[in-house]
Write an enzyme that holds these catalytic residues in place. Structure first.
Site, PDB file in Angstrom:
ATOM      1  N   TRP A 104      21.312   5.019 -37.390  1.00 49.47           N
ATOM      2  CA  TRP A 104      20.453   6.347 -37.485  1.00 49.47           C
ATOM      3  C   TRP A 104      19.114   5.690 -38.123  1.00 49.47           C
ATOM      4  O   TRP A 104      18.013   6.252 -37.799  1.00 49.47           O
ATOM      5  CB  TRP A 104      20.995   7.517 -38.520  1.00 49.47           C
ATOM      6  CG  TRP A 104      22.174   8.098 -37.672  1.00 49.47           C
ATOM      7  CD1 TRP A 104      23.450   7.977 -37.978  1.00 49.47           C
ATOM      8  CD2 TRP A 104      21.946   8.894 -36.295  1.00 49.47           C
ATOM      9  NE1 TRP A 104      24.116   8.673 -36.868  1.00 49.47           N
ATOM     10  CE2 TRP A 104      23.386   9.347 -36.050  1.00 49.47           C
ATOM     11  CE3 TRP A 104      21.067   9.407 -35.669  1.00 49.47           C
ATOM     12  CZ2 TRP A 104      23.717   9.699 -34.955  1.00 49.47           C
ATOM     13  CZ3 TRP A 104      21.413  10.024 -34.221  1.00 49.47           C
ATOM     14  CH2 TRP A 104      22.667  10.364 -34.067  1.00 49.47           C
ATOM     15  N   ASP A 173      17.308  10.011 -45.394  1.00 50.63           N
ATOM     16  CA  ASP A 173      17.975  10.865 -44.714  1.00 50.63           C
ATOM     17  C   ASP A 173      19.562  11.159 -44.931  1.00 50.63           C
ATOM     18  O   ASP A 173      20.106   9.961 -45.275  1.00 50.63           O
ATOM     19  CB  ASP A 173      18.226   9.979 -43.057  1.00 50.63           C
ATOM     20  CG  ASP A 173      19.069  10.840 -42.095  1.00 50.63           C
ATOM     21  OD1 ASP A 173      19.476  11.767 -42.602  1.00 50.63           O
ATOM     22  OD2 ASP A 173      19.352  10.157 -40.796  1.00 50.63           O
ATOM     23  N   LYS A 197      26.725  18.896 -40.785  1.00 54.19           N
ATOM     24  CA  LYS A 197      27.699  18.155 -41.399  1.00 54.19           C
ATOM     25  C   LYS A 197      28.267  18.563 -42.717  1.00 54.19           C
ATOM     26  O   LYS A 197      29.478  19.042 -42.997  1.00 54.19           O
ATOM     27  CB  LYS A 197      27.485  16.873 -41.581  1.00 54.19           C
ATOM     28  CG  LYS A 197      27.315  16.033 -40.287  1.00 54.19           C
ATOM     29  CD  LYS A 197      26.440  14.817 -40.395  1.00 54.19           C
ATOM     30  CE  LYS A 197      25.615  14.285 -39.135  1.00 54.19           C
ATOM     31  NZ  LYS A 197      26.476  14.231 -38.009  1.00 54.19           N
TER      32      LYS A 197
HETATM   33  C1  PLP Z   1      22.673  10.239 -40.841  1.00 56.37           C
HETATM   34  C2  PLP Z   1      22.196  11.015 -39.572  1.00 56.37           C
HETATM   35  N1  PLP Z   1      21.028  10.990 -39.340  1.00 56.37           N
HETATM   36  C3  PLP Z   1      20.572  11.594 -38.122  1.00 56.37           C
HETATM   37  C4  PLP Z   1      21.341  12.107 -37.331  1.00 56.37           C
HETATM   38  C5  PLP Z   1      20.802  12.957 -36.177  1.00 56.37           C
HETATM   39  O1  PLP Z   1      20.635  14.145 -36.573  1.00 56.37           O
HETATM   40  P1  PLP Z   1      20.468  15.543 -35.370  1.00 56.37           P
HETATM   41  O2  PLP Z   1      21.341  15.411 -34.389  1.00 56.37           O
HETATM   42  O3  PLP Z   1      20.201  16.696 -36.249  1.00 56.37           O
HETATM   43  O4  PLP Z   1      19.061  15.066 -34.878  1.00 56.37           O
HETATM   44  C6  PLP Z   1      22.979  12.025 -37.484  1.00 56.37           C
HETATM   45  C7  PLP Z   1      23.725  12.698 -36.547  1.00 56.37           C
HETATM   46  O5  PLP Z   1      24.989  12.453 -36.404  1.00 56.37           O
HETATM   47  C8  PLP Z   1      23.220  11.530 -38.918  1.00 56.37           C
HETATM   48  O6  PLP Z   1      24.600  11.313 -39.085  1.00 56.37           O
END
Ligand code: PLP
Length: 362
Positions: A104, A173, A197
């Protein structure tokens, strides 16, 4: 399995508190005497306004945010934040520092670079397959912000504490660990988290932003891509994802009133993580993939002696009422995601199952 419900270890969308699901069910056809469902009423109505304001106030209380912070609800998931953060704060030749701790973070870096923004990757744990959190990082004193991923959902690592970046604000994030523990918010200029989550269903992303960062946003950006639009309209410039925000509000209420706040939640999460890591550490059969001091209390990633056994483990677990234990498709192995709504009882049941499986297959 309990009352026809699996023990839910899904990585996201993930478990929600049963009492929240029941409250939604009970009020679904007639929300608070309106004679309509929450999904059928205007976002401009008093009923929805109350939901929005309550979600914001509860977030502020739970995270102990002072009046310098705004709580926003955006769409586009955490992935749109990868793009909005550099778009809103990096103008001209201003630059930001990024720490790369996995998939991520890598995506956040990519989205900044796509826009031609100046960013510097000041630390990375890629050399050892993202199995640890880098320490002793040299940050740039002229960076606009430092971006990091507080919990790495796929690799199973988590920042145990946040680095000192002096006057440079942290942007994080926190999609997979928001509201799971206490932390010092004063280090942060912006926090974002896809809700699916720890705090709700998919479809909404919580953004917490400090006033001085809002002031940096250029007027020239498209309305839906600038934080100032969301802040000035209480996240209702356009129709917000009402049902998702309503569910978030109920989860926050559960956190405050049933759990008793983030200190309590943190302690429960510690016990849950300890329960599974202890099972792993006391065996030669299971092997945790993350370095001990970097282990996540939200996503426990582990391997079995071979892929065949992993497949059997996941299948047998499903037969016994445990869902979501397959590792992310990019890394394989196993992963137990133990977000806030996964109970201590579920982790104890999983630990027992793991011990039995080892006895029968080890
Ligand atoms: C730490 C983290 N950041 C970003 C995301 C992506 O999120 P989204 O699907 O809401 O764009 C995830 C998805 O699993 C994640 O675990």
């Amino acid at each position: 399995m309990k009352e026809n419900r699996f023990y839910n270890f899904n990585p996201g969308p993930a478990a929600l508190p049963l009492s929240v699901l029941e409250e939604i069910k009970d009020s679904f056809l007639n929300y608070k005497g309106t004679g309509m469902s929450i999904t059928e009423i205007s976002h401009r109505s008093k009923s929805f306004d109350d939901v929005m304001n309550d979600a914001v106030s509860r977030t502020k209380r739970l995270l102990k945010l002072n009046d310098n912070f705004h709580v926003l609800f955006c769409q586009g998931g955490a992935s749109l934040q990868f793009c909005m953060v550099p778009m809103n704060f990096l103008q001209g030749d201003r630059s930001a520092d990024y720490v790369n701790t996995g998939t991520w973070s890598t995506k956040a870096i990519k989205e900044a670079r796509i826009q031609g923004k100046q960013i510097k990757v000041v630390a990375s744990s890629e050399d050892r397959n993202f199995s640890y959190i880098p320490q002793n990082i040299q940050f740039s004193s002229d960076a606009v912000y430092v971006h990091l991923t507080s919990n790495n959902t796929i690799k199973g690592t988590q920042w145990a504490s946040f680095p000192d970046t002096g006057d440079v604000p942290l942007i994080s994030d926190m999609s997979s660990d928001i509201m799971s523990r206490t932390f010092d918010v004063d280090k942060f200029g912006l926090i974002y988290a896809g809700a699916q989550k720890n705090i709700g269903p998919a479809g909404v992303c919580m953004v917490i932003i400090r006033n001085d960062l809002l002031e940096m946003v250029p007027d020239t950006l498209p309305s839906m891509l600038k934080y100032t639009t969301f802040a000035s309209k209480n996240s209702m410039f356009n129709t917000p994802p009402c049902f998702a925000i309503y569910t978030v509000q109920l989860v926050l209420k559960w956190l405050e009133e049933t759990i008793g706040g983030l200190e309590k939640m943190e302690e429960i999460n510690r016990q849950k993580a300890d329960c599974i890591y202890k099972t792993i550490d006391s065996s030669d059969f299971y092997k945790a993939t993350a370095d001990i001091d970097s282990r996540s209390k939200m996503n426990v990633t582990f391997r079995l002696p071979n892929e065949e056994l992993e497949k059997t483990f996941i299948a047998k677990a499903a037969e016994n009422g445990f869902a979501g234990l397959k590792g992310h498709r990019s890394v394989g192995g196993c992963r137990a995601s133990i977000y806030n709504a996964t109970t201590l009882e579920a982790t104890e049941a999983l630990s027992d199952f793991m011990k039995t499986f080892e006895r029968e297959n080890g």
